[in-house]
Structures are given as structure tokens and as C-alpha cells.
Design an enzyme around this catalytic site. Structure first.
Site, PDB file in Angstrom:
ATOM      1  N   ARG A  20      37.278  14.411 -16.936  1.00 16.15           N
ATOM      2  CA  ARG A  20      37.967  13.386 -16.157  1.00 16.15           C
ATOM      3  C   ARG A  20      39.404  13.752 -15.799  1.00 16.15           C
ATOM      4  NH1 ARG A  20      37.124   8.193 -19.596  1.00 16.15           N
ATOM      5  NH2 ARG A  20      36.324   9.633 -21.169  1.00 16.15           N
ATOM      6  N   ASN A  65      42.157  10.784 -21.687  1.00 20.00           N
ATOM      7  CA  ASN A  65      40.938  11.243 -21.027  1.00 20.00           C
ATOM      8  C   ASN A  65      41.140  11.551 -19.553  1.00 20.00           C
ATOM      9  OD1 ASN A  65      38.905  11.000 -23.212  1.00 20.00           O
ATOM     10  ND2 ASN A  65      39.656   8.893 -23.209  1.00 20.00           N
ATOM     11  N   TYR A  82      73.938  43.578  -6.466  1.00 16.97           N
ATOM     12  CA  TYR A  82      72.606  44.075  -6.130  1.00 16.97           C
ATOM     13  C   TYR A  82      72.695  44.889  -4.860  1.00 16.97           C
ATOM     14  CZ  TYR A  82      67.517  43.632  -5.275  1.00 16.97           C
ATOM     15  OH  TYR A  82      66.189  43.866  -5.075  1.00 16.97           O
ATOM     16  N   GLN A 103      32.358  26.052 -30.857  1.00 12.39           N
ATOM     17  CA  GLN A 103      31.196  25.221 -30.545  1.00 12.39           C
ATOM     18  C   GLN A 103      30.775  25.613 -29.129  1.00 12.39           C
ATOM     19  OE1 GLN A 103      31.795  21.051 -29.758  1.00 12.39           O
ATOM     20  NE2 GLN A 103      29.769  20.491 -30.502  1.00 12.39           N
ATOM     21  N   THR A 128      29.977  15.017 -31.581  1.00 10.24           N
ATOM     22  CA  THR A 128      31.096  15.147 -32.514  1.00 10.24           C
ATOM     23  C   THR A 128      30.643  15.659 -33.891  1.00 10.24           C
ATOM     24  OG1 THR A 128      30.894  12.745 -32.794  1.00 10.24           O
ATOM     25  CG2 THR A 128      32.706  13.541 -31.434  1.00 10.24           C
TER      26      THR A 128
HETATM   27  C1  UD1 Z   1      34.082   9.119 -30.103  1.00  2.52           C
HETATM   28  C2  UD1 Z   1      33.389   8.266 -31.153  1.00  2.52           C
HETATM   29  C3  UD1 Z   1      33.674   6.791 -30.861  1.00  2.52           C
HETATM   30  C4  UD1 Z   1      35.168   6.552 -30.856  1.00  2.52           C
HETATM   31  C5  UD1 Z   1      35.859   7.502 -29.882  1.00  2.52           C
HETATM   32  C6  UD1 Z   1      37.344   7.411 -30.064  1.00  2.52           C
HETATM   33  C7  UD1 Z   1      31.380   9.549 -31.674  1.00  2.52           C
HETATM   34  C8  UD1 Z   1      29.935   9.647 -31.519  1.00  2.52           C
HETATM   35  N1  UD1 Z   1      31.968   8.518 -31.092  1.00  2.52           N
HETATM   36  O1  UD1 Z   1      33.497   8.793 -28.870  1.00  2.52           O
HETATM   37  O2  UD1 Z   1      33.073   5.984 -31.863  1.00  2.52           O
HETATM   38  O3  UD1 Z   1      35.418   5.202 -30.500  1.00  2.52           O
HETATM   39  O4  UD1 Z   1      35.481   8.877 -30.132  1.00  2.52           O
HETATM   40  O5  UD1 Z   1      37.985   8.195 -29.085  1.00  2.52           O
HETATM   41  O6  UD1 Z   1      31.982  10.372 -32.329  1.00  2.52           O
HETATM   42  N2  UD1 Z   1      34.135  16.921 -29.044  1.00  2.52           N
HETATM   43  C9  UD1 Z   1      33.796  18.202 -29.348  1.00  2.52           C
HETATM   44  N3  UD1 Z   1      32.500  18.586 -29.224  1.00  2.52           N
HETATM   45  C10 UD1 Z   1      31.530  17.722 -28.837  1.00  2.52           C
HETATM   46  C11 UD1 Z   1      31.888  16.396 -28.531  1.00  2.52           C
HETATM   47  C12 UD1 Z   1      33.188  16.027 -28.652  1.00  2.52           C
HETATM   48  O7  UD1 Z   1      34.647  19.007 -29.713  1.00  2.52           O
HETATM   49  O8  UD1 Z   1      30.362  18.143 -28.766  1.00  2.52           O
HETATM   50  C13 UD1 Z   1      35.531  16.514 -29.182  1.00  2.52           C
HETATM   51  C14 UD1 Z   1      36.153  16.113 -27.872  1.00  2.52           C
HETATM   52  O9  UD1 Z   1      36.768  17.230 -27.248  1.00  2.52           O
HETATM   53  C15 UD1 Z   1      37.171  15.071 -28.310  1.00  2.52           C
HETATM   54  C16 UD1 Z   1      36.518  14.431 -29.538  1.00  2.52           C
HETATM   55  O10 UD1 Z   1      35.567  15.371 -30.001  1.00  2.52           O
HETATM   56  O11 UD1 Z   1      38.384  15.664 -28.734  1.00  2.52           O
HETATM   57  C17 UD1 Z   1      35.861  13.097 -29.226  1.00  2.52           C
HETATM   58  O12 UD1 Z   1      34.815  13.308 -28.294  1.00  2.52           O
HETATM   59  P1  UD1 Z   1      34.482  12.282 -27.141  1.00  2.52           P
HETATM   60  O13 UD1 Z   1      33.408  12.850 -26.308  1.00  2.52           O
HETATM   61  O14 UD1 Z   1      35.722  11.859 -26.473  1.00  2.52           O
HETATM   62  O15 UD1 Z   1      33.871  11.090 -27.995  1.00  2.52           O
HETATM   63  P2  UD1 Z   1      33.695   9.619 -27.498  1.00  2.52           P
HETATM   64  O16 UD1 Z   1      32.450   9.521 -26.741  1.00  2.52           O
HETATM   65  O17 UD1 Z   1      34.940   9.168 -26.840  1.00  2.52           O
HETATM   66 MG    MG Z   2      36.747  10.156 -26.020  1.00  2.00          MG
END
Ligand code: UD1
Ligand code: MG
Length: 477
Positions: A24, A238, A398, A86, A92
Site C-alpha cells: 500500500r 501501511n 577550478y 522468509q 506472521t
Molecule cells: C496482524 C495481526 C492482527 C493485528 C495487526 C496489528 C496476525 C495474524 N494478525 O495483522 O491481529 O491487529 O497485525 O498491526 O498476526 N509479516 C511478515 N511475514 C508475513 C506476514 C507479515 O514478516 O508472512 C510482517 C509484516 O511485514 C508486518 C507484520 O508482520 O511487519 C504484521 O503483518 P501484517 O500483514 O501487517 O498483519 P496484519 O494483517 O495487519
Molecule cells: Mg498490518
């Protein structure tokens, strides 16, 4: 008293999730490298991890991992940082799994942070360590709970987290949400990560499922739910809008910190400070001052409107007049600079130097009390103490291929509209007459001047006018 009666604080490690691209942001640059207060935002959670006393900080990277790793290694050369990859963003919990090999042998609390929450401070996170339970996390009650995971409580006990996309309308109505910042017991984390499935709306491995596992296993989960402005520091970035909001929150915090330390700001909302800046007491900042990079300002300084300094040191008592800029410069005690001065890289001003309007300097050392008060270019030069550089002086440094040095001796006087063709030395106490082009060294105490012979043609103007008339000027029109 035996040592064992003093319970040792549990060891700490940090896992920093930063593998997502941040779609985003609509950027070629990965989200966590976008700057907030002059540093890539991933700088802040790494620093927070070190402030927590983590003995290991494992950064989980995916997209553009070489760039992020190179930045962090440079910024934290001596820190216990390791990097995990990863390759595919499967959620996460999967991100944290990728960090587990780097945590081998670790026993204690694993703090799990995100790379995109730059305003999070140690005061908010550290209390998680004191809570009961295998899983402890920060929650918040934002005005707009949006897509955040909802926290489901049974009294004080957190029983599960339901992601927005999986939630029923009743669950979506819950106000307390997951901020995504955790402290997890290492033993529980390592044994449970492998048991989490991906049978959910997004088909991802959810770290949030740790909560239901901890509750079911009787290991306990707890949350600290922050309210009001404290909760704003938990907000992630984001998109560009949230990036700007994170910047504003950090600016507000930095301004407050320096005002508490004795700095006056006439209109704080119009001052821009980078995280690496320091300021001394009784310094005054007028509106639209920007202090960037590793700029250090001493005490009792006055920076007028529109001053922009990058990686610049300003010693005590200096005055920088309006709309001046400096980069990689050292400004000595009680100097006066500007208005409209431009001090470029490698400028060093000793005490009490005066630099006036429309003066540009570069790689130039001005000795104590030296002056260049108006309209000059002084580059690749050394200027002795007390020397005076007149208006319109130019060091011609120069030749189109190479740069050359100019040396101006102590107490020398350079007349207005002088060109100093480098390499050249002006001796101590020497004078150069106005309008001179100096192409060879001037000895100590000598006067150098070039004067083209002057012609005076009496009555020329009148004769010229009559000649035009006699040529039969026709009336206009
Ligand atoms: C996550 C939480 C949600 C919380 C929110 C807060 C989960 C399933 N949900 O959701 O409950 O309210 O954060 O911001 O965890 N990332 C990785 N690898 C991945 C996925 C994510 O490194 O495969 C990192 C992202 O770069 C980011 C963080 O993990 O820094 C959070 O990931 P994001 O996709 O933003 O999670 P949300 O869906 O927002
Ligand atoms: Mg997030």
C-alpha cells in the site's frame, strides 16, 4: 544471602517481523526503509530491542533484504543482530518460525515486534515482561478498530484473538484490538509454532493463534490495553497517509523532549527535527527551522526563521540569521552567519567568525574572527584569523579539470570585487586592492593591486546626444 534468592530477570530476545513489501506504500522501496524523523523506520524497533536488553535481535526479512540488512549493519555495528529470511510471506507465525533457528538455545522471553511501528517506545513494551502467562501482548482501543484483530477476554484472561476477516459481526463490534506486539515464553513459542494451522479466511499461519493455544493448555495469555495518546504510539504504517501521521507523532515527541531540555521554540509545529539531533539549553528556534541528520546545536544559540542545517555542529552562542543553510559544517562559538548564507561541506568556522548575506563557502577554514560579510564565494581555502574578505570576492578554485587551494594569511584585507586565482597565497597582513585579479602569491604585509589605466572623455555624453539628433531622429510613432 545466596544469589538464588535474587531472581534474575529472564533473558530477552527480539524477533522483528519485516518481510512484507508494504504494497500500500505504492513504492519501489520496501516499507520499513521509508524514513521517519530522518531514519528508516526499521531503525526504531531495532533500537527498542536493544533498549529492552535483548541478547539477540533476529530480523526477519524477505523483499529487498540486502538493502535492509546493509542499513542495519551500518547503523548498529556492534549489536547482536542476526537476519533470517522468509522467502514467501505465509503469515506472521510463519515469519516467526523463520527466526527460530537463530534463537537456538535461547531460554527466556521472546519479544515479537514489527518493523513498521516506529513510535513504539520501551516504556510501553517493557511492562509485558511483568505479566503472568506464556503469551503477553499490547492491545489498544482505537477510535476506528478497522481491520485489527479483535481481543476476546474472559475476565482478565485473554482467550483468543479473532482476525477481522474471520470475525462474526458480534466479534467485529469488540473495541479492544491486537497491536501486534508480544512477549512470549520461548519454550511455549518453540513447541507451539509448529502446531498452528492455516485454516482461516486468509489461508495464512496466524501468530495470533498462539493465544488460544496458551489458554487451552492452561499456560495463560494476558494483554495490556493502552488508551488515548499512549495507544497512538502503537499505530503501524501501511500507507503514505499513516507514514505522515507517524512522522507528525515523532516530531511532536522530539520537540517536547528538547523543549523539556531547555530549548525554546517560537512555533513548535513549524520546527522539523531529525532523531539524531541534539540541542543545548537556552537555544531559541524560530519557525521553519529544520535540523537534520546528526546536527548538534550548543547552548544559547539563536536560529532565525528558515534555517536548514544538515549534519552540522553549531557551538555555544552562535547566531544563524534567517534562511541560511549549512551541510557538514562546523560553526564555532559566537559566530554570526547569514541571512541567506550557504555553508557547504567541509566548512569550518572558528570562534567569532562573521559570514554575511549571499556568501557561499565550501571546504574552507576561517580562523577566529575572520569575516566575509557580503556576496562572496570562498571555496577550497584557508583564511587566517582576523582576515577580512570584501564584498564580491571570488576564489577561482577550478580550472575546469582540477580544484586548487587559496590561502589567505592572518589579518589580511581583501578588497571588494577581487578574484583570487588558485593556487595562490596572500601573506599575513597583506592588502589586495579592490577589483584586483590575483594570479601570483602576495608577500606578507604587501599591497597588491591591478589597475587598468582609466580614460576620461570630457563632454562625451552631450556630443553623443547631439550626434543622434543630427542623424535625423524621426518622431516616434
Ligand atoms: C496482524 C495481526 C492482527 C493485528 C495487526 C496489528 C496476525 C495474524 N494478525 O495483522 O491481529 O491487529 O497485525 O498491526 O498476526 N509479516 C511478515 N511475514 C508475513 C506476514 C507479515 O514478516 O508472512 C510482517 C509484516 O511485514 C508486518 C507484520 O508482520 O511487519 C504484521 O503483518 P501484517 O500483514 O501487517 O498483519 P496484519 O494483517 O495487519
Ligand atoms: Mg498490518
Amino acid at each position: 544471602m545466596s544469589l538464588s534468592t535474587v531472581p534474575a530477570r529472564r533473558p530477552r530476545a527480539v524477533v522483528l517481523m519485516a518481510a512484507g513489501l508494504g504494497t500500500r506504500m505504492k513504492s519501489h522501496t520496501i516499507k520499513v526503509l521509508h524514513p521517519v524523523a530522518g531514519r528508516p523506520m526499521i531503525h526504531y524497533p531495532v533500537r527498542l530491542g536493544l533498549e529492552l536488553g535483548a541478547e539477540r535481535v533476529v530480523v526477519v526479512l524477505g523483499h529487498q533484504r540486502e538493502r535492509v540488512e546493509a542499513y542495519l549493519r551500518g547503523a548498529f555495528p556492534d549489536a547482536p543482530l542476526t537476519f533470517a529470511v522468509q522467502a514467501e510471506p505465509l503469515g506472521t507465525a510463519h515469519a516467526v518460525s523463520c527466526a527460530v533457528p537463530a534463537l537456538e538455545g535461547f531460554e527466556g522471553d521472546v519479544f515479537i515486534l514489527s518493523g513498521d511501528v516506529p513510535n513504539l517506545g520501551v516504556d510501553a513494551v517493557a511492562p509485558l515482561a511483568a505479566l503472568e502467562g506464556a503469551v503477553r501482548l499490547l492491545g489498544m482501543r482505537p477510535a476506528e478498530p478497522a481491520q485489527y484483530g479483535r481481543l476476546v477476554f474472559d475476565g482478565d484472561a485473554l482467550t483468543r484473538i479473532v482476525e477481522f476477516k474471520d470475525a462474526t459481526p458480534a466479534e467485529r463490534a469488540l473495541q479492544a484490538v491486537n497491536a501486534g506486539i508480544y512477549a512470549v515464553d520461548s519454550g511455549f513459542l518453540f513447541e507451539t509454532l509448529g502446531r498452528l494451522g492455516r485454516n482461516n479466511a486468509q489461508g495464512e499461519y496466524y501468530l495470533t493463534d498462539l493465544v488460544a493455544h496458551a489458554h487451552a493448555a492452561g499456560r495463560g495469555a494476558r494483554a495490556i490495553v493502552l488508551e488515548g495518546t499512549a495507544a497512538e504510539d502503537l499505530l503501524g504504517v501501511n500507507d503514505r497517509d499513516e507514514l505522515a501521521m507517524a512522522e507528525q507523532r515523532m516530531q511532536t515527541a522530539l520537540r517536547r523532549r528538547w523543549m523539556r531540555a531547555g530549548v525554546s521554540m517560537v512555533d513548535p509545529a513549524r520546527v522539523t527535527l531529525h532523531d539524531g539531533v541534539t540541542l543545548g539549553a537556552d537555544t531559541v528556534l524560530e519557525p521553519d527551522v529544520a535540523l537534520l541528520g546528526a546536527t548538534r546545536i550548543g547552548a544559547d544559540c539563536h536560529l532565525e526563521q528558515g534555517v536548514r542545517l544538515m549534519d552540522t555542529d553549531v557551538a555555544d552562542g552562535a547566531i544563524i540569521h534567517a534562511y541560511s543553510q549549512a551541510e557538514r559544517t562546523r560553526i564555532g562559538p559566537r559566530c554570526h552567519v547569514g541571512p541567506f548564507a550557504r555553508l557547504r561541506e567541509g566548512t569550518v568556522l572558528d570562534a567569532n567568525v562573521r559570514i554575511g548575506n549571499f556568501v557561499e563557502t565550501k571546504k574552507t577554514h576561517m580562523g577566529e574572527g575572520a569575516k566575509a560579510s557580503h556576496l562572496s564565494y570562498v571555496g577550497d581555502a584557508t583564511v587566517g584569523a582576523g582576515a577580512n574578505i570584501g564584498a564580491g570576492t571570488i576564489t577561482c578554485n577550478y580550472d575546469g579539470v582540477h580544484k586548487f587551494q587559496t590561502h589567505i594569511g592572518k589579518g589580511a584585507f581583501i578588497g571588494s570585487d577581487t578574484q583570487l586565482v588558485a593556487p595562490v597565497r596572500i601573506g599575513d597582513g597583506a592588502y589586495v586592492g579592490a577589483g584586483t585579479t590575483v594570479t601570483a602569491d602576495v608577500p606578507d604585509g604587501a599591497l597588491a593591486l591591478t589597475r587598468a589605466p582609466r580614460r576620461t572623455i570630457e563632454g562625451w555624453v552631450e556630443r553623443k546626444r547631439q550626434a543622434r539628433e543630427n542623424a535625423g531622429n524621426k518622431p516616434a510613432g
